[in-house]
Scaffold this motif. Structure first.
Motif, mmCIF file in Angstrom:
data_model
loop_
_atom_site.group_PDB
_atom_site.id
_atom_site.type_symbol
_atom_site.label_atom_id
_atom_site.label_comp_id
_atom_site.label_asym_id
_atom_site.label_seq_id
_atom_site.Cartn_x
_atom_site.Cartn_y
_atom_site.Cartn_z
ATOM 1 N N LEU A 291 102.767 31.696 29.876
ATOM 2 C CA LEU A 291 103.968 31.343 29.108
ATOM 3 C C LEU A 291 104.340 29.882 29.325
ATOM 4 O O LEU A 291 104.652 29.158 28.386
ATOM 5 N N LEU A 292 104.278 29.464 30.588
ATOM 6 C CA LEU A 292 104.647 28.081 30.906
ATOM 7 C C LEU A 292 103.703 27.099 30.224
ATOM 8 O O LEU A 292 104.127 26.082 29.657
ATOM 9 N N GLN A 293 102.414 27.431 30.286
ATOM 10 C CA GLN A 293 101.407 26.572 29.658
ATOM 11 C C GLN A 293 101.685 26.447 28.154
ATOM 12 O O GLN A 293 101.626 25.356 27.589
ATOM 13 N N THR B 214 109.864 21.361 22.805
ATOM 14 C CA THR B 214 110.558 21.176 24.074
ATOM 15 C C THR B 214 109.571 20.732 25.149
ATOM 16 O O THR B 214 109.869 19.842 25.945
ATOM 17 N N GLY B 215 108.395 21.368 25.148
ATOM 18 C CA GLY B 215 107.384 21.016 26.130
ATOM 19 C C GLY B 215 106.922 19.581 25.956
ATOM 20 O O GLY B 215 106.735 18.837 26.932
ATOM 21 N N THR C 209 107.218 13.774 27.695
ATOM 22 C CA THR C 209 107.581 12.372 27.469
ATOM 23 C C THR C 209 108.648 11.916 28.467
ATOM 24 O O THR C 209 108.606 10.787 28.936
ATOM 25 N N VAL C 210 109.569 12.824 28.797
ATOM 26 C CA VAL C 210 110.590 12.463 29.792
ATOM 27 C C VAL C 210 109.910 12.169 31.129
ATOM 28 O O VAL C 210 110.345 11.294 31.882
ATOM 29 N N ALA C 211 108.812 12.879 31.401
ATOM 30 C CA ALA C 211 108.072 12.651 32.642
ATOM 31 C C ALA C 211 107.495 11.239 32.685
ATOM 32 O O ALA C 211 107.310 10.676 33.761
ATOM 33 N N VAL C 212 107.214 10.651 31.530
ATOM 34 C CA VAL C 212 106.626 9.304 31.511
ATOM 35 C C VAL C 212 107.717 8.252 31.638
ATOM 36 O O VAL C 212 107.639 7.352 32.477
ATOM 37 N N ILE D 59 116.832 21.799 31.018
ATOM 38 C CA ILE D 59 115.894 22.884 30.690
ATOM 39 C C ILE D 59 114.836 23.001 31.787
ATOM 40 O O ILE D 59 114.479 24.093 32.216
ATOM 41 N N THR D 60 114.365 21.847 32.263
ATOM 42 C CA THR D 60 113.354 21.866 33.327
ATOM 43 C C THR D 60 113.894 22.536 34.582
ATOM 44 O O THR D 60 113.206 23.357 35.204
ATOM 45 N N PHE D 61 115.113 22.188 34.963
ATOM 46 C CA PHE D 61 115.716 22.833 36.134
ATOM 47 C C PHE D 61 115.887 24.334 35.889
ATOM 48 O O PHE D 61 115.670 25.146 36.800
#
Lengths: 238, 294
Positions: free
Chosen positions: B156-158, B166-167, B172-175, B193-195
């Motif tokens: 599911l996460l993948q 959203t994924g 992009t937020v990670a970059v 959402i990540t938290f």
């Protein structure tokens, strides 16, 4: 008037980076901001797109006040900012980068249409669609950044140093593309170190010096100004 | 040989539970470059809520698990909002100290009599344990459940990360937060959402842990939290498959150390690995040193 900036003052801590600048962009124009490193060109752009908050001054986009609006909402208004250094997402594929450009849009068939337009404009991106964007060359990355910027179908396209680090041949190509994007109806606000090229494509220009606008006018006038010629166009005064 | 394979199965069960926790560390690190030291305590809260759900309030097990996951998702979002967001662009050490503060708060607040209480609680089995003999190996139904549930969550996460908008926003937020903003991504929402996802996973891990090792207390999150953190670093912090790989390795090392060397050395070896990884491969097994292209 598509964009109007009034008395903008921006601080980095206690340093006043913009000392009250005012300018405007009209529909269909290419307007360029030129000036030396640290003059406040990028700061101006980052404030317009909402990444920086001004201390004083107002920004109007199509008559609506966008000062202090968060960046992600300004994109939805129709402003697309292609930042300095491209800022592509190296961990995403070229295709995913382009789709990120259309993040604010919902209609799939319209997104597909824009995607086709962008891929036709930048055929190299089509070839590399499945590649990770981090593996592209500098020129390709710039094209990706511009293509991504176009994917939101902006009314105003903001370009920050699109020619940075590119070979002279690629610089020519990029400026040709800017011209054609503009001819197809997108208004462009362009920041460039390469003042010569910028003045070639722009309709009007503003010259920034240490956070102030010191000169403005039609590109041809600015280009003809002897001080500008010596300071930015690398010509020695006769 | 059978004994060895059974140990490997035990290690797999432990490793999968570590994976659920490690994912939260690594996902959060990915988007905000922060080690959320309260994460192990969210795992503990999840274990307690699951326990209360099925053992005290009499909810069906899936409902109890879901309740724990949703509540912890909310808890994770609140922790980020209150303790990390105001410090997001402050020096990293400030957020780190805040994280340790939240961790201690959750542990000691949970220990209060009117909350969970300071005592160990024995978790009754929500269903009878069944042993099966498969090809000479003894397999329990709990192992099968853990395996299936974790595998399902990983899939599911993948899908979420690679197949949804959203994924893509999370990646992009990670970059770069600002580059993501310029695309129209609401960075605050994406981080929330990540938290939420990381905390829900930790809660699920907590409930499964409480079922498999049926004893819970307010400080139970510390060790699994640190082990999962080690696993995330071992795999390469910020890299999702790395967290799973690291967790599976940790699970094996711990179980096999207990079985063949000494159970007292278990934790020492686990953390010796953390030190060795940091010394010799700080980017982790799957981490690469970024090469920048001009």
């Amino acid at each position: 008037m598509i964009l109007e900036v009034k008395d903008l003052e921006v601080y980095y801590g206690s340093i006043r980076a913009l000392q009250g600048i005012s300018f405007y962009v009209q529909k269909g124009e290419i307007v360029t901001l030129i000036g030396a490193n640290g003059a406040g060109k990028s700061t101006t752009l980052r404030t317009i797109s909402g990444l920086l908050t001004p201390r004083r001054g107002e920004i109007f986009f199509q008559g609506q006040k966008i000062t202090r609006m968060p960046a992600h909402q300004i994109v939805r208004m129709g402003i697309s900012h292609v930042p300095e250094g491209r800022q592509i997402f190296p961990n995403l594929t070229v295709m995913e980068n382009l789709l990120m450009g259309a993040y604010t849009r919902r209609n799939r068939s319209e997104i597909q249409e824009s995607l086709e337009e962008v891929l036709n404009r930048f055929p190299r991106l089509r070839e590399r669609a499945k590649q990770l964007a981090g593996t592209l060359s500098g020129g390709e990355q710039q094209m990706l950044a511009m293509g991504r910027g176009l994917m939101s179908k902006p009314t105003l396209l903001i370009l920050d140093e699109p020619s940075m680090g590119l070979s002279p041949l690629l610089v020519e190509e990029i400026f040709e593309i800017i011209k054609s994007i503009n001819q197809q109806g997108t208004t462009v606000l362009l920041v460039e170190q390469n003042a010569f090229m910028a003045l070639q494509v722009a309709h009007r220009a503003y010259v920034l010096e240490t956070g102030r606008i010191v000169l403005s006018g039609m590109s041809a006038e600015v280009q003809a100004n002897p001080q500008i010629r010596s300071a930015y166009l690398g010509e020695v005064e006769a | 040989m059978e004994h060895f394979l059974e140990q490997v199965l035990n290690g797999l069960q432990l490793g999968l539970m570590y994976a659920l926790i490690a994912l939260g560390y690594t996902m959060v690190y990915g988007v905000v470059q922060l080690i959320n030291f309260a994460h192990g305590d969210v795992f503990m809260v999840g274990a307690f809520l699951g326990y209360f759900g099925f053992a005290v309030w009499g909810l069906p097990l899936p409902v109890a698990i879901l309740t724990a996951m949703v509540t912890c998702a909310l808890l994770g979002v609140i922790i980020e909002r209150v303790a990390y967001r105001p410090l997001r662009y402050a020096p990293k050490i400030a957020a780190l100290i805040s994280a340790i503060g939240v961790s201690l708060f959750l542990e000691y607040f949970s220990s209060l009599k009117f909350v969970f209480g300071p005592n160990y609680r024995v978790v009754p089995r929500p269903f009878p344990e069944v042993h099966w003999e498969i090809a000479g190996l003894s397999v329990t139904n709990i192992q099968v459940i853990v395996f299936v549930v974790v595998l399902l969550m990983l899939i599911l996460l993948q899908l979420l990360i690679y197949r949804t908008k959203t994924g893509m926003a999370m990646r992009t937020v990670a970059v770069d937060h600002n580059a993501a903003r310029l695309m129209g991504v609401n960075v605050d929402t994406t981080i929330s959402i990540t938290f939420a996802i990381g905390s829900a996973f930790a809660a699920l891990g907590g409930v499964l842990y409480a079922i498999a090792y049926p004893q819970i207390h307010p400080f139970m999150g510390i060790m699994p939290g640190l082990k999962a953190f080690t696993a995330a670093v071992l795999g390469g912090i910020g890299i999702i498959p790395g967290a799973v790989l690291g967790a599976l390795i940790m699970g094996q090392i711990e179980t096999l150390t207990s079985a063949y060397i000494s159970s007292q050395l278990r934790d020492a070896i686990a953390f010796a690995i953390l030190i060795l990884v940091l010394l010799f491969r700080p980017t982790g097994l799957l981490g690469r040193t970024e090469t920048e292209k001009v």
